[in-house]
Design a protein around this motif. Sequence first.
Motif, PDB file in Angstrom:
ATOM      1  N   VAL A   1      32.992  25.271  41.456  1.00 33.78           N
ATOM      2  CA  VAL A   1      33.833  23.945  41.514  1.00 33.78           C
ATOM      3  C   VAL A   1      33.838  23.275  40.042  1.00 33.78           C
ATOM      4  O   VAL A   1      34.691  22.972  39.513  1.00 33.78           O
ATOM      5  CB  VAL A   1      33.174  22.729  42.340  1.00 33.78           C
ATOM      6  CG1 VAL A   1      33.745  21.508  41.916  1.00 33.78           C
ATOM      7  CG2 VAL A   1      33.711  23.107  43.882  1.00 33.78           C
ATOM      8  N   GLY A   2      32.513  23.271  39.179  1.00 33.81           N
ATOM      9  CA  GLY A   2      32.653  23.014  37.967  1.00 33.81           C
ATOM     10  C   GLY A   2      33.534  23.966  37.059  1.00 33.81           C
ATOM     11  O   GLY A   2      34.278  22.947  36.045  1.00 33.81           O
ATOM     12  N   LEU A   3      33.509  24.886  37.075  1.00 37.68           N
ATOM     13  CA  LEU A   3      34.520  25.861  36.515  1.00 37.68           C
ATOM     14  C   LEU A   3      35.854  25.825  36.851  1.00 37.68           C
ATOM     15  O   LEU A   3      36.777  25.782  35.942  1.00 37.68           O
ATOM     16  CB  LEU A   3      34.174  27.388  36.750  1.00 37.68           C
ATOM     17  CG  LEU A   3      32.867  28.068  35.885  1.00 37.68           C
ATOM     18  CD1 LEU A   3      32.403  29.460  36.543  1.00 37.68           C
ATOM     19  CD2 LEU A   3      32.662  28.254  34.538  1.00 37.68           C
ATOM     20  N   LEU A   4      36.066  25.430  38.094  1.00 41.16           N
ATOM     21  CA  LEU A   4      37.676  25.204  38.686  1.00 41.16           C
ATOM     22  C   LEU A   4      38.052  23.855  37.825  1.00 41.16           C
ATOM     23  O   LEU A   4      39.239  23.771  37.389  1.00 41.16           O
ATOM     24  CB  LEU A   4      37.694  25.350  39.872  1.00 41.16           C
ATOM     25  CG  LEU A   4      37.485  26.718  40.820  1.00 41.16           C
ATOM     26  CD1 LEU A   4      37.093  26.758  41.864  1.00 41.16           C
ATOM     27  CD2 LEU A   4      38.768  27.582  40.412  1.00 41.16           C
ATOM     28  N   ARG A   5      36.956  23.229  37.816  1.00 40.20           N
ATOM     29  CA  ARG A   5      37.539  21.767  37.229  1.00 40.20           C
ATOM     30  C   ARG A   5      37.903  21.704  35.596  1.00 40.20           C
ATOM     31  O   ARG A   5      38.740  21.336  35.311  1.00 40.20           O
ATOM     32  CB  ARG A   5      36.397  20.758  37.394  1.00 40.20           C
ATOM     33  CG  ARG A   5      36.424  20.127  38.701  1.00 40.20           C
ATOM     34  CD  ARG A   5      35.058  19.142  38.933  1.00 40.20           C
ATOM     35  NE  ARG A   5      35.081  18.545  40.301  1.00 40.20           N
ATOM     36  CZ  ARG A   5      33.964  18.005  40.805  1.00 40.20           C
ATOM     37  NH1 ARG A   5      32.546  18.007  39.950  1.00 40.20           N
ATOM     38  NH2 ARG A   5      34.080  17.515  41.946  1.00 40.20           N
ATOM     39  N   LYS A   6      37.064  22.864  35.002  1.00 41.02           N
ATOM     40  CA  LYS A   6      37.319  22.962  33.838  1.00 41.02           C
ATOM     41  C   LYS A   6      38.474  23.748  33.446  1.00 41.02           C
ATOM     42  O   LYS A   6      39.275  23.289  32.346  1.00 41.02           O
ATOM     43  CB  LYS A   6      36.108  23.744  33.057  1.00 41.02           C
ATOM     44  CG  LYS A   6      34.824  23.103  32.646  1.00 41.02           C
ATOM     45  CD  LYS A   6      33.912  24.037  31.759  1.00 41.02           C
ATOM     46  CE  LYS A   6      32.590  23.245  31.391  1.00 41.02           C
ATOM     47  NZ  LYS A   6      31.614  24.185  31.730  1.00 41.02           N
ATOM     48  N   ALA A   7      38.949  24.358  34.425  1.00 36.13           N
ATOM     49  CA  ALA A   7      40.393  25.196  34.216  1.00 36.13           C
ATOM     50  C   ALA A   7      41.466  24.204  34.778  1.00 36.13           C
ATOM     51  O   ALA A   7      42.452  24.682  34.735  1.00 36.13           O
ATOM     52  CB  ALA A   7      40.293  26.432  35.267  1.00 36.13           C
ATOM     53  N   GLY A   8      41.158  22.831  35.056  1.00 39.87           N
ATOM     54  CA  GLY A   8      42.251  22.032  35.230  1.00 39.87           C
ATOM     55  C   GLY A   8      42.546  21.568  36.675  1.00 39.87           C
ATOM     56  O   GLY A   8      43.462  21.095  36.984  1.00 39.87           O
ATOM     57  N   PHE A   9      41.819  22.194  37.706  1.00 37.80           N
ATOM     58  CA  PHE A   9      41.998  21.900  39.276  1.00 37.80           C
ATOM     59  C   PHE A   9      41.047  20.881  39.273  1.00 37.80           C
ATOM     60  O   PHE A   9      40.293  20.625  39.039  1.00 37.80           O
ATOM     61  CB  PHE A   9      41.540  23.263  39.950  1.00 37.80           C
ATOM     62  CG  PHE A   9      42.348  24.319  39.576  1.00 37.80           C
ATOM     63  CD1 PHE A   9      43.576  24.682  40.124  1.00 37.80           C
ATOM     64  CD2 PHE A   9      42.150  25.488  38.909  1.00 37.80           C
ATOM     65  CE1 PHE A   9      44.361  25.496  39.967  1.00 37.80           C
ATOM     66  CE2 PHE A   9      42.699  26.551  38.619  1.00 37.80           C
ATOM     67  CZ  PHE A   9      43.995  26.602  39.023  1.00 37.80           C
TER      68      PHE A   9
ATOM     69  N   TRP B   1      27.995  34.921  39.811  1.00 40.27           N
ATOM     70  CA  TRP B   1      28.661  34.936  41.171  1.00 40.27           C
ATOM     71  C   TRP B   1      30.074  33.809  41.019  1.00 40.27           C
ATOM     72  O   TRP B   1      30.982  33.923  41.574  1.00 40.27           O
ATOM     73  CB  TRP B   1      27.901  34.365  42.109  1.00 40.27           C
ATOM     74  CG  TRP B   1      26.522  35.175  42.527  1.00 40.27           C
ATOM     75  CD1 TRP B   1      25.838  36.125  41.672  1.00 40.27           C
ATOM     76  CD2 TRP B   1      25.627  34.779  43.640  1.00 40.27           C
ATOM     77  NE1 TRP B   1      24.839  36.546  42.218  1.00 40.27           N
ATOM     78  CE2 TRP B   1      24.718  35.856  43.453  1.00 40.27           C
ATOM     79  CE3 TRP B   1      25.761  34.224  44.934  1.00 40.27           C
ATOM     80  CZ2 TRP B   1      23.883  36.092  44.514  1.00 40.27           C
ATOM     81  CZ3 TRP B   1      24.857  34.340  45.721  1.00 40.27           C
ATOM     82  CH2 TRP B   1      23.810  35.071  45.631  1.00 40.27           C
ATOM     83  N   ALA B   2      29.748  32.590  40.384  1.00 40.93           N
ATOM     84  CA  ALA B   2      30.650  31.653  40.335  1.00 40.93           C
ATOM     85  C   ALA B   2      31.974  32.112  39.705  1.00 40.93           C
ATOM     86  O   ALA B   2      33.094  31.912  39.982  1.00 40.93           O
ATOM     87  CB  ALA B   2      30.288  30.353  39.694  1.00 40.93           C
ATOM     88  N   LYS B   3      31.769  33.136  38.562  1.00 40.32           N
ATOM     89  CA  LYS B   3      32.923  33.596  37.742  1.00 40.32           C
ATOM     90  C   LYS B   3      33.774  34.300  38.759  1.00 40.32           C
ATOM     91  O   LYS B   3      35.045  34.493  38.712  1.00 40.32           O
ATOM     92  CB  LYS B   3      32.361  34.291  36.378  1.00 40.32           C
ATOM     93  CG  LYS B   3      32.011  33.538  35.437  1.00 40.32           C
ATOM     94  CD  LYS B   3      31.746  34.222  34.112  1.00 40.32           C
ATOM     95  CE  LYS B   3      31.216  33.286  33.178  1.00 40.32           C
ATOM     96  NZ  LYS B   3      29.615  33.385  32.710  1.00 40.32           N
ATOM     97  N   GLU B   4      32.969  35.213  39.523  1.00 45.80           N
ATOM     98  CA  GLU B   4      33.950  35.984  40.415  1.00 45.80           C
ATOM     99  C   GLU B   4      34.556  35.269  41.608  1.00 45.80           C
ATOM    100  O   GLU B   4      35.771  35.669  41.791  1.00 45.80           O
ATOM    101  CB  GLU B   4      32.903  36.752  41.151  1.00 45.80           C
ATOM    102  CG  GLU B   4      32.074  37.915  40.581  1.00 45.80           C
ATOM    103  CD  GLU B   4      32.473  39.330  40.113  1.00 45.80           C
ATOM    104  OE1 GLU B   4      33.127  39.737  41.095  1.00 45.80           O
ATOM    105  OE2 GLU B   4      32.285  39.744  39.138  1.00 45.80           O
TER     106      GLU B   4
ATOM    107  N   VAL C   1      44.971  29.833  44.714  1.00 46.36           N
ATOM    108  CA  VAL C   1      45.439  28.441  44.345  1.00 46.36           C
ATOM    109  C   VAL C   1      47.046  28.581  44.117  1.00 46.36           C
ATOM    110  O   VAL C   1      47.901  27.783  44.616  1.00 46.36           O
ATOM    111  CB  VAL C   1      45.017  27.818  43.345  1.00 46.36           C
ATOM    112  CG1 VAL C   1      45.520  26.618  42.896  1.00 46.36           C
ATOM    113  CG2 VAL C   1      43.672  27.136  44.104  1.00 46.36           C
ATOM    114  N   LYS C   2      47.406  29.657  43.285  1.00 42.92           N
ATOM    115  CA  LYS C   2      48.547  29.627  42.836  1.00 42.92           C
ATOM    116  C   LYS C   2      49.518  30.303  44.042  1.00 42.92           C
ATOM    117  O   LYS C   2      51.071  30.086  43.749  1.00 42.92           O
ATOM    118  CB  LYS C   2      48.737  30.754  41.689  1.00 42.92           C
ATOM    119  CG  LYS C   2      47.981  30.285  40.172  1.00 42.92           C
ATOM    120  CD  LYS C   2      48.180  30.994  39.145  1.00 42.92           C
ATOM    121  CE  LYS C   2      47.768  30.370  37.754  1.00 42.92           C
ATOM    122  NZ  LYS C   2      46.289  30.761  37.655  1.00 42.92           N
TER     123      LYS C   2
END
Length: 203
Positions: A31-39, A189-192, A201-202
Amino acid sequence: MHHAYTYLALGDSYTIGEGLELQRSFPYQTVGLLRKAGFTFYAPEIIAKTGWTTDELEAAMNDYSFLPKYDFVSLLIGVNNQYRGRDIIEYKEQFEHLLKRGIALAGGKPEHVLVLSIPDYSVTPFGQRMDAEKIAKEIDAYNTLNKALSIQFKVQYVDVTDISRKAKDKATAVVADGLHPSEKTYSKWAKEMVALMKATVKK
């Protein structure tokens, strides 16, 4: 207004990140990485406990009040079935049932469900004190089943077993208990997961 995504993580000690703060577990890192990516993501909802087998997770789900649906659901379960020497056919039946429930919780969208393979703990200091060869063989058998079911039900599959086996520096790959993955391992794991979730999402 951005859509705020929901994510439900079902599992055992690997899902809560035994030996780490919950925020360093793979659902939180994802979730942290997805938030950083703007989601925009709510904090992950986690139903998991150290030691749980498939039927124990199922029992906990029966007592839980879920949202009507989630944008993403992950499922990682089975290591305790293997560890306790339970019947693998029982695992197949119970895992299939959990997977169907996961798809239903994802609003019937299988591509929004991610199954994670069971890590191979035979490579850990804890596993090395046991019959490592037997553990590795059994984990492979379990993962063959959960992967086949993932293909059958058209859900996404994240192979974290390979990550656990490739960890060059075994000492930093696990936490102090010599068994559970470290924050560094979970970040892989999170990156995968993020790569698969972003693509979904797209859609």
